[in-house]
Design a protein around this motif. Structure first.
Motif, mmCIF file in Angstrom:
data_model
loop_
_atom_site.group_PDB
_atom_site.id
_atom_site.type_symbol
_atom_site.label_atom_id
_atom_site.label_comp_id
_atom_site.label_asym_id
_atom_site.label_seq_id
_atom_site.Cartn_x
_atom_site.Cartn_y
_atom_site.Cartn_z
ATOM 1 N N SER A 12 0.932 -1.132 -0.028
ATOM 2 C CA SER A 12 -0.134 -0.063 0.178
ATOM 3 C C SER A 12 0.780 1.271 -0.067
ATOM 4 O O SER A 12 2.096 1.365 0.396
ATOM 5 C CB SER A 12 -0.804 0.123 1.190
ATOM 6 O OG SER A 12 -0.245 0.128 2.328
ATOM 7 N N LYS A 13 0.337 2.373 -0.437
ATOM 8 C CA LYS A 13 1.035 3.524 -0.415
ATOM 9 C C LYS A 13 1.583 3.977 0.835
ATOM 10 O O LYS A 13 2.560 4.558 1.149
ATOM 11 C CB LYS A 13 0.179 4.561 -1.066
ATOM 12 C CG LYS A 13 -1.065 4.828 -0.412
ATOM 13 C CD LYS A 13 -1.893 6.082 -0.976
ATOM 14 C CE LYS A 13 -3.071 6.601 -0.369
ATOM 15 N NZ LYS A 13 -3.802 7.608 -1.136
ATOM 16 N N GLU A 14 0.633 3.757 2.109
ATOM 17 C CA GLU A 14 1.100 4.172 3.330
ATOM 18 C C GLU A 14 2.123 3.087 3.664
ATOM 19 O O GLU A 14 3.160 3.645 4.445
ATOM 20 C CB GLU A 14 -0.200 3.987 4.194
ATOM 21 C CG GLU A 14 -1.218 4.670 3.951
ATOM 22 C CD GLU A 14 -2.220 4.516 3.040
ATOM 23 O OE1 GLU A 14 -3.167 5.225 2.656
ATOM 24 O OE2 GLU A 14 -1.922 3.277 2.393
ATOM 25 N N ALA A 15 2.087 1.805 3.462
ATOM 26 C CA ALA A 15 3.289 1.265 3.980
ATOM 27 C C ALA A 15 4.510 1.462 3.081
ATOM 28 O O ALA A 15 5.698 1.495 3.841
ATOM 29 C CB ALA A 15 3.025 -0.314 3.773
ATOM 30 N N ARG A 16 4.345 1.687 1.844
ATOM 31 C CA ARG A 16 5.790 2.048 1.057
ATOM 32 C C ARG A 16 6.386 3.465 1.532
ATOM 33 O O ARG A 16 7.492 3.620 1.712
ATOM 34 C CB ARG A 16 5.366 1.996 -0.347
ATOM 35 C CG ARG A 16 5.123 0.900 -1.057
ATOM 36 C CD ARG A 16 4.816 0.859 -2.418
ATOM 37 N NE ARG A 16 3.553 1.392 -2.644
ATOM 38 C CZ ARG A 16 3.020 2.269 -3.380
ATOM 39 N NH1 ARG A 16 3.856 3.003 -4.197
ATOM 40 N NH2 ARG A 16 1.738 2.763 -3.502
ATOM 41 N N ALA A 17 5.467 4.641 1.826
ATOM 42 C CA ALA A 17 6.199 5.688 2.413
ATOM 43 C C ALA A 17 6.545 5.533 3.895
ATOM 44 O O ALA A 17 7.555 6.266 3.934
ATOM 45 C CB ALA A 17 4.797 6.707 2.248
ATOM 46 N N ASP A 18 5.934 4.820 4.561
ATOM 47 C CA ASP A 18 6.256 4.626 6.010
ATOM 48 C C ASP A 18 7.854 3.937 6.003
ATOM 49 O O ASP A 18 8.735 4.551 6.658
ATOM 50 C CB ASP A 18 5.581 3.823 6.724
ATOM 51 C CG ASP A 18 4.150 4.674 7.127
ATOM 52 O OD1 ASP A 18 3.936 5.822 7.131
ATOM 53 O OD2 ASP A 18 3.371 3.908 7.890
ATOM 54 N N GLU A 19 7.954 2.953 5.250
ATOM 55 C CA GLU A 19 9.155 2.220 5.028
ATOM 56 C C GLU A 19 10.266 3.110 4.449
ATOM 57 O O GLU A 19 11.536 3.254 4.938
ATOM 58 C CB GLU A 19 9.128 1.001 4.281
ATOM 59 C CG GLU A 19 10.339 0.100 4.259
ATOM 60 C CD GLU A 19 10.061 -1.300 3.841
ATOM 61 O OE1 GLU A 19 9.854 -1.996 4.785
ATOM 62 O OE2 GLU A 19 10.384 -1.607 2.700
#
Length: 346
Positions: free
Chosen positions: A64-71
């Motif tokens: 997800s975009k949230e997971a990719r951005a957080d990582e």
């Protein structure tokens, strides 16, 4: 805004691998393992992100975009991570941009962020908004290749010592390019030699020679054009803060000549070339159109720009590729005596 350069990479440092855009499907996992092994063979510690390996062959994003951005954020600001490199680009990394904290990044110690293609969607704002120098030219999957004569891999540039950075390092134009396509990583995940068989040279649009210098900025045309006019692609604003002109570097991945002409016209209308001392256009495998070639598309948009425009430069989606440092000072020379770009990290 001053350009901030990450510390030189040295063996023992940690390099993080994550996929802010497209992940690695099972059929490509062997190549990923080979590329990671190449880093480890150089003495680097390697950590792999959660957003990296896909379970299927069909996903166009790693998570997800949230997971990719957080990582991505976590790795970029981690003081124990010296470099972050994605396996390759992708299609829709643009969805991360509203989720990245560029103010926090500007206040953090920089690490090296390397890649090309869709990775430049996040690389460009990192330079424009946070002041970090970024490495354009190689993705992780390309790292096992030996560079073409006269070129440097991203690791070689990132490893330059503080003393070496002051002296410009030159990369010469390649004499030959790949014919078409890419090596089959499924059949030969160990491949490490580029197949360069077609003669190539840099060409000055409507001229024979060019000599100019400035601050490097750019990336992949198709993914950066949508950023023009947004807070994430304010090249004119960034250029106004520099102490010298810009060297705008752009390359087309796959758009036909009509699309390339439109995108270049759009960037020109958005002011991307207003402060340019010259423009570098990467060599492209993208197709011509029925009544317009790729070279004519560049002439249509930039032919009367009144600064040198150099075609078929060795960066982008056709091997071989040299390393460009967004934010670095560069001097470009194209004349009968040679074709080269020299950069200093100052």
């Amino acid at each position: 805004m001053d350009i901030v350069y990450p510390a030189p990479l040295t063996p023992g440092d940690t390099i993080a691998v994550t996929a802010p855009s497209a992940g690695v499907p099972p059929s490509m996992s062997a190549r990923l393992d080979v590329a990671i092994a190449a880093l480890r063979a150089g003495g680097y510690e390697v950590i792999q992100g959660v957003c990296l390996r896909d379970d299927t062959e069909t996903a166009h994003i790693s998570a997800s975009k949230e997971a990719r951005a957080d990582e991505l954020m976590a790795l970029l600001i981690d003081p124990d991570v010296a470099a972050v490199i994605p396996p390759w680009g992708g299609e829709t990394g643009i969805d991360l941009l509203p989720l990245l904290d560029f103010e926090l990044l500007a206040a953090s110690e920089p690490c090296w962020y390397a890649g090309f293609s869709d990775t430049t969607t996040t690389m460009l704002p990192l330079t424009l908004r946070s002041g970090w120098a970024t490495l354009h030219g190689w993705n992780l999957m390309d790292t096992p290749y030996a560079p073409a004569p006269g070129h440097r891999r991203w690791l070689e540039v990132a490893e330059l010592s503080e003393e070496e950075r002051v002296t410009p390092f030159a990369q010469r134009a390649a004499t030959h390019r790949r014919d078409a396509g890419w090596d089959d990583y499924r059949e030969d995940p160990q491949v490490s030699e580029m197949t360069l068989t077609v003669p190539t040279r840099w060409k000055v649009l409507d001229g024979a020679t060019a000599h100019f210098s400035g601050r490097v900025i750019g990336g992949c045309l198709e993914v950066l054009s949508p950023l023009a006019g947004t807070p994430f692609g304010d090249v004119p604003g960034w250029a106004a803060q520099q102490d010298e002109p810009t060297v705008v570097c752009l390359e087309a991945a796959e758009g036909n000549a009509y699309e390339v002409a439109r995108l270049l016209h759009g960037l020109r209308l958005a002011g991307w070339f207003d402060a340019a001392a010259g423009v570098l256009i990467g060599r492209t495998p993208a197709p011509d159109a029925p009544s317009l070639t790729q070279h004519h598309a560049v002439r249509d948009a930039l032919g009367d720009l009144e600064v040198p425009v150099v075609l078929d430069v060795d960066f982008g989606h056709q091997q071989p590729f040299l390393t460009l440092v967004n934010g670095a000072h560069a001097e470009v020379v194209v004349d009968p005596g040679g074709q080269s770009i020299s950069q200093s990290l100052t």
